[in-house]
Design an enzyme around this catalytic site. Structure first.
Site, PDB file in Angstrom:
ATOM      1  N   HIS A   7       0.832  -1.206   0.000  1.00 51.60           N
ATOM      2  CA  HIS A   7       0.000   0.000   0.000  1.00 51.60           C
ATOM      3  C   HIS A   7       0.865   1.254   0.000  1.00 51.60           C
ATOM      4  O   HIS A   7       2.050   1.210   0.313  1.00 51.60           O
ATOM      5  CB  HIS A   7      -0.968   0.039   1.193  1.00 51.60           C
ATOM      6  CG  HIS A   7      -0.317   0.036   2.549  1.00 51.60           C
ATOM      7  ND1 HIS A   7      -0.029  -1.117   3.246  1.00 51.60           N
ATOM      8  CD2 HIS A   7       0.102   1.054   3.342  1.00 51.60           C
ATOM      9  CE1 HIS A   7       0.528  -0.811   4.411  1.00 51.60           C
ATOM     10  NE2 HIS A   7       0.630   0.507   4.502  1.00 51.60           N
ATOM     11  N   HIS A  79       4.014   7.154   3.705  1.00 53.11           N
ATOM     12  CA  HIS A  79       4.940   6.037   3.512  1.00 53.11           C
ATOM     13  C   HIS A  79       4.458   5.111   2.405  1.00 53.11           C
ATOM     14  O   HIS A  79       3.306   5.175   1.991  1.00 53.11           O
ATOM     15  CB  HIS A  79       5.163   5.249   4.816  1.00 53.11           C
ATOM     16  CG  HIS A  79       3.959   4.545   5.367  1.00 53.11           C
ATOM     17  ND1 HIS A  79       3.133   5.094   6.308  1.00 53.11           N
ATOM     18  CD2 HIS A  79       3.454   3.317   5.118  1.00 53.11           C
ATOM     19  CE1 HIS A  79       2.170   4.237   6.627  1.00 53.11           C
ATOM     20  NE2 HIS A  79       2.331   3.137   5.903  1.00 53.11           N
ATOM     21  N   GLU A 128       7.737   1.156   4.854  1.00 50.41           N
ATOM     22  CA  GLU A 128       7.230   0.111   5.737  1.00 50.41           C
ATOM     23  C   GLU A 128       7.453  -1.218   5.035  1.00 50.41           C
ATOM     24  O   GLU A 128       7.200  -1.334   3.834  1.00 50.41           O
ATOM     25  CB  GLU A 128       5.728   0.338   5.994  1.00 50.41           C
ATOM     26  CG  GLU A 128       5.081  -0.710   6.885  1.00 50.41           C
ATOM     27  CD  GLU A 128       3.583  -0.450   7.107  1.00 50.41           C
ATOM     28  OE1 GLU A 128       2.956   0.290   6.333  1.00 50.41           O
ATOM     29  OE2 GLU A 128       3.045  -1.015   8.081  1.00 50.41           O
TER      30      GLU A 128
HETATM   31 CO    CO Z   1       1.165   1.394   6.296  1.00 51.57          CO
END
Ligand code: CO
Length: 132
Positions: A7, A79, A128
C-alpha cells in the site's frame, strides 16, 4: 528482496473527508475505519485492483502522523509499504547494509509483522516492510 507494493499511505487530518474523496469522487471501495492505538492512527484502506491506499489519521496524543501533518497541513504521502517474505531476515539485511531500521517489529494493520525504515536511507520516503 522486496516483493509487491502492499500500500501507499496518505496521511489525512480528516478521515471522513479522505474517505469521501476516495469513495464518492474516485469511486473506490473503502474499508471500515480501524483504530490502531499502538501506531497512533485510525485508518482505512482503499482497495484497488492491484494495491491499496491507506488513509491514516492521527489517534491520541503522541501520533507520528500528527507531526507529519504539522509539516504538511493539507495531508500527503506518508509512507510506502512493500511486502517481504520474512521480516526478521529483512531487518537483518537492512541493518547489514547500513540502513536505519526505526524501532522494533510490530504487528501492523493487517495483523502481520511490520517495520519501518528511515526516509533518509530510502530516497526521502518512509518505507514500511510487511511480512506477506
Ligand atoms: Co502502512
Amino acid at each position: 528482496m522486496i516483493g509487491k507494493l502492499n500500500h501507499v499511505a496518505i496521511a489525512v487530518s480528516d478521515l471522513d473527508a479522505g474517505v469521501a474523496v476516495y469513495r464518492d469522487i474516485l469511486g473506490a471501495k473503502v474499508s471500515a475505519p480501524l483504530e490502531l492505538p499502538e501506531h497512533g492512527v485510525v485508518t482505512v484502506f482503499v482497495e484497488l485492483p492491484n494495491t491499496k491506499i491507506e488513509l491514516p489519521q492521527p489517534l491520541g496524543e503522541d501520533s507520528p502522523i500528527a507531526r507529519f501533518l504539522e509539516k504538511n497541513p493539507g495531508g500527503g504521502v506518508h509512507h510506502v509499504c512493500y511486502e517481504v517474505e520474512d521480516i526478521e531476515t529483512a531487518a537483518k539485511q537492512m541493518k547489514a547494509s547500513g540502513a536505519r531500521v526505526l524501532g522494533k517489529t510490530r504487528i501492523g494493520a493487517h495483523n502481520k509483522p511490520v517495520l519501518f525504515l528511515h526516509p533518509k536511507d530510502f530516497c526521502g520516503t518512509l518505507v514500511e516492510l510487511e511480512q506477506a
